[in-house]
Design a protein around this motif. Structure first.
Motif, PDB file in Angstrom:
ATOM      1  N   ASN A  62       1.005  -1.698   0.118  1.00  0.00           N
ATOM      2  CA  ASN A  62       0.017   0.255  -0.143  1.00  0.00           C
ATOM      3  C   ASN A  62       1.123   0.910   0.142  1.00  0.00           C
ATOM      4  O   ASN A  62       0.695   1.928  -0.426  1.00  0.00           O
ATOM      5  N   ARG A  63       1.944   0.940   0.896  1.00  0.00           N
ATOM      6  CA  ARG A  63       2.917   2.566   0.813  1.00  0.00           C
ATOM      7  C   ARG A  63       3.352   2.754  -0.420  1.00  0.00           C
ATOM      8  O   ARG A  63       3.742   3.398  -0.952  1.00  0.00           O
ATOM      9  N   LEU A  64       3.884   1.532  -1.367  1.00  0.00           N
ATOM     10  CA  LEU A  64       4.337   2.036  -2.861  1.00  0.00           C
ATOM     11  C   LEU A  64       3.673   1.108  -3.714  1.00  0.00           C
ATOM     12  O   LEU A  64       4.246   1.619  -4.568  1.00  0.00           O
ATOM     13  N   ARG A  65       2.383   1.493  -3.561  1.00  0.00           N
ATOM     14  CA  ARG A  65       1.220   1.468  -4.617  1.00  0.00           C
ATOM     15  C   ARG A  65       1.137   0.691  -5.129  1.00  0.00           C
ATOM     16  O   ARG A  65       1.276   0.856  -6.700  1.00  0.00           O
ATOM     17  N   LEU A  66       1.661  -0.605  -5.106  1.00  0.00           N
ATOM     18  CA  LEU A  66       1.815  -1.891  -5.932  1.00  0.00           C
ATOM     19  C   LEU A  66       0.370  -2.145  -5.286  1.00  0.00           C
ATOM     20  O   LEU A  66      -0.010  -3.375  -4.390  1.00  0.00           O
ATOM     21  N   PRO A  67      -0.617  -2.499  -6.539  1.00  0.00           N
ATOM     22  CA  PRO A  67      -2.189  -3.364  -6.147  1.00  0.00           C
ATOM     23  C   PRO A  67      -1.929  -4.520  -5.995  1.00  0.00           C
ATOM     24  O   PRO A  67      -1.249  -5.144  -6.908  1.00  0.00           O
ATOM     25  N   GLU A  68      -2.796  -5.964  -5.540  1.00  0.00           N
ATOM     26  CA  GLU A  68      -3.266  -7.006  -5.809  1.00  0.00           C
ATOM     27  C   GLU A  68      -2.817  -7.451  -6.872  1.00  0.00           C
ATOM     28  O   GLU A  68      -2.080  -8.889  -7.121  1.00  0.00           O
ATOM     29  N   PRO A  69      -3.391  -7.108  -7.862  1.00  0.00           N
ATOM     30  CA  PRO A  69      -3.436  -7.885  -9.341  1.00  0.00           C
ATOM     31  C   PRO A  69      -1.816  -8.444  -9.827  1.00  0.00           C
ATOM     32  O   PRO A  69      -1.790  -8.806 -10.274  1.00  0.00           O
ATOM     33  N   LEU A  70      -1.493  -6.926  -9.060  1.00  0.00           N
ATOM     34  CA  LEU A  70       0.669  -7.539  -9.823  1.00  0.00           C
ATOM     35  C   LEU A  70       1.114  -8.806  -8.832  1.00  0.00           C
ATOM     36  O   LEU A  70       2.480  -8.931  -9.313  1.00  0.00           O
ATOM     37  N   TYR A  71       0.197  -9.071  -7.802  1.00  0.00           N
ATOM     38  CA  TYR A  71       1.007  -9.876  -6.825  1.00  0.00           C
ATOM     39  C   TYR A  71       1.514 -11.391  -7.841  1.00  0.00           C
ATOM     40  O   TYR A  71       2.352 -12.241  -7.615  1.00  0.00           O
ATOM     41  N   ASP A  72       0.876 -11.610  -8.420  1.00  0.00           N
ATOM     42  CA  ASP A  72       0.037 -12.628  -9.117  1.00  0.00           C
ATOM     43  C   ASP A  72       0.856 -12.891 -10.863  1.00  0.00           C
ATOM     44  O   ASP A  72       0.605 -14.008 -11.580  1.00  0.00           O
ATOM     45  N   ARG A  73       1.961 -12.238 -11.064  1.00  0.00           N
ATOM     46  CA  ARG A  73       2.379 -11.869 -12.021  1.00  0.00           C
ATOM     47  C   ARG A  73       3.592 -11.995 -12.064  1.00  0.00           C
ATOM     48  O   ARG A  73       4.294 -11.627 -11.049  1.00  0.00           O
ATOM     49  N   MET A  74       3.986 -12.597 -13.519  1.00  0.00           N
ATOM     50  CA  MET A  74       5.800 -12.738 -13.478  1.00  0.00           C
ATOM     51  C   MET A  74       5.882 -11.334 -13.434  1.00  0.00           C
ATOM     52  O   MET A  74       6.178 -10.967 -13.892  1.00  0.00           O
ATOM     53  N   PRO A  75       7.846 -11.790 -12.571  1.00  0.00           N
ATOM     54  CA  PRO A  75       8.928  -9.700 -13.214  1.00  0.00           C
ATOM     55  C   PRO A  75       8.368  -9.555 -14.047  1.00  0.00           C
ATOM     56  O   PRO A  75       8.443  -8.006 -14.321  1.00  0.00           O
ATOM     57  N   GLY A  76       9.002 -10.234 -15.832  1.00  0.00           N
ATOM     58  CA  GLY A  76       8.866  -9.735 -16.736  1.00  0.00           C
ATOM     59  C   GLY A  76       7.379  -9.273 -17.189  1.00  0.00           C
ATOM     60  O   GLY A  76       7.089  -8.649 -18.610  1.00  0.00           O
ATOM     61  N   GLN A  77       6.339  -9.086 -16.034  1.00  0.00           N
ATOM     62  CA  GLN A  77       4.999  -8.849 -17.428  1.00  0.00           C
ATOM     63  C   GLN A  77       4.251  -8.027 -16.096  1.00  0.00           C
ATOM     64  O   GLN A  77       3.286  -7.285 -16.343  1.00  0.00           O
ATOM     65  N   VAL A  78       5.661  -7.023 -15.492  1.00  0.00           N
ATOM     66  CA  VAL A  78       4.918  -5.721 -14.800  1.00  0.00           C
ATOM     67  C   VAL A  78       6.238  -4.789 -15.315  1.00  0.00           C
ATOM     68  O   VAL A  78       6.946  -4.774 -15.913  1.00  0.00           O
TER      69      VAL A  78
END
Length: 438
Positions: A377-393
């Motif tokens: 939350n502090r770094l503005r990283l929404p939960e949908p990003l958690y389930d992506r591979m590193p190359g998908q963000v």
């Protein structure tokens, strides 16, 4: 927004779809000769996706609709094979992560030369000579015989610039072209890009650096959440932005920060005297002293390749100095010293979801998942990003996940290697980066 399709490159109502819906919506812009286009915006706003759609290398799980008109053809309607034939010929790309784009088994000079040899069809000797000239143009002659893993991040960026210049393509897409470069080299690269425009090439630049956008001039587009929220001449938009987000973006640029009162310092976390490092008989640096106290921020500044990263690795215990002594605060574990990599992909398992990596980290070090959520939350990283591979963000989002992992361990001394601009996140600098151990 009305876009005239008579320009050399025109994008009309570009929408990029994922399985969950559109992630870039109805972006329209144009690019003409002598007037470069720069896209600004925070990490994850969709800037690089627009460039990838133009290039034709979107991830397979995404697809684009709309029109991208270039050389009297609609690139969206072309087949994958037709698009690939343009790469390195009519469309060139300067990638955001040169570390991923370069061949680790080839020397730098050979990688530039093969562009001339196999893309431009030149003779072998001519290709080698032209590659030498490309490397000299970016002050990289000394790296011709080196492999990518033997050069710094900034030097890798300059090698990628040399390869992009070697293509001599009609359209050049530069994704974060000054990432990892010191101010002098940043200005040099910006001047090089301007000379490409003056020579008649089309230039589309993706950047977080407002200074680069100002220096390039032309047209600027500002993106937020996959939408183009402001678009117009650089001289107008930079001096009198209208959208609230654009104003916040410019206010987050380091040049706009107020001076802060120096905080009260605690005990010394680390101190080093007389550090020296040699490679192949060459002295990289010598007689280097440094000390960092709790509550203190210390920056090491210098040109690319001067040894900044090596000093950081020595302080972290990852590299042994050839001379000198290091003294760390008694009682601190090795986890109290954390490295933030200049190229985030180097620090993540490419085939493991971000969530799995964070779960492993919390399990290994006895952390609660709620601590991860607070930092996200502090770094503005929404939960949908958690389930992506590193190359998908995006690169900036991956950098923030790297920062999250380091902060989760409550380090006494985190050492960022070329940290990102705060304007990438539209947030004040993270406070308490150097704090006394608990």
């Amino acid at each position: 927004m009305n876009i005239q399709l008579k320009n050399d490159l025109a994008v009309h109502d570009l929408t990029i779809h994922s399985a969950d819906g559109p992630i870039v919506s109805k972006v329209s812009l144009s690019l003409g000769r002598g007037r470069p286009l720069t896209l600004l915006g925070e990490s994850g706003s969709g800037k690089s996706l627009v460039a990838q759609a133009v290039m034709g290398n979107l991830p397979p799980e995404l697809h684009a609709t709309g029109r991208v008109i270039f050389e009297e053809a609609d690139l969206i309607k072309e087949t994958a094979a037709e698009r690939r034939r343009r790469w390195g010929r009519s469309i060139g790309l300067l990638p955001q992560e040169p570390w991923l784009a370069m061949n680790p088994t080839m020397r730098v000079g050979s990688q530039v030369a093969e562009v001339h040899r196999f893309v431009k069809g030149k003779a072998a000797i001519e290709s080698v000579n032209d590659a030498k000239e490309n490397l000299a143009d970016v002050s990289l002659s000394s790296a011709e015989a080196l492999y990518p893993f033997q050069i710094s991040g900034g030097m890798g960026q300059r090698a990628a610039i040399a390869m992009a210049h070697a293509t001599d393509s009609e359209l050049l897409i530069a994704d974060e072209p000054t990432k990892g470069l010191d101010a002098a080299l940043r200005d040099s690269v910006t001047a090089r890009l301007k000379s490409e425009v003056e020579a008649g090439r089309l230039l589309l630049t993706i950047t977080h650096d407002v200074a680069v956008a100002r220096a390039l001039g032309g047209t600027i587009g500002v993106m937020l959440d996959g939408r183009l929220v402001e678009y117009g001449p650089a001289e107008t938009l930079l001096d009198a932005p209208e959208h609230a987000y654009t104003k916040a973006l410019f206010a987050a640029d380091p040049s706009q920060w107020e001076r802060r009162i120096r905080p009260t310092l605690g005990k010394a976390v680390i101190a080093a005297q007389g550090l020296e490092k040699r490679y192949g008989g060459k002295v990289l640096f010598s007689s280097f002293d440094i000390d960092v106290a709790a509550g203190e921020i210390v920056s090491i500044v210098g040109p690319s390749g001067c040894g900044k990263t090596t000093i950081g690795n020595i302080l972290l215990g990852l590299t042994k100095p050839d001379a000198g002594a290091i003294k760390r605060q008694p009682g601190l574990s090795s986890l109290g010293f954390q490295k933030l990599y200049q190229d985030p992909p180097a620090a993540f398992a490419p085939h493991q979801t971000i969530r799995r990596g964070l779960k492993d980290l919390t399990s290994l070090h006895g952390k609660d998942w709620s601590e991860v959520e607070v930092l996200c939350n502090r770094l503005r990283l929404p939960e949908p990003l958690y389930d992506r591979m590193p190359g998908q963000v995006s690169g900036g989002e991956l950098q923030r996940f790297a920062l999250l992992r380091a902060l989760l361990l409550d380090p006494a001394l985190p050492i960022p290697m070329k940290p990102p601009l705060c304007s990438e996140m539209i947030a004040p600098p993270v406070s308490g980066m150097i704090s006394p151990p608990v």
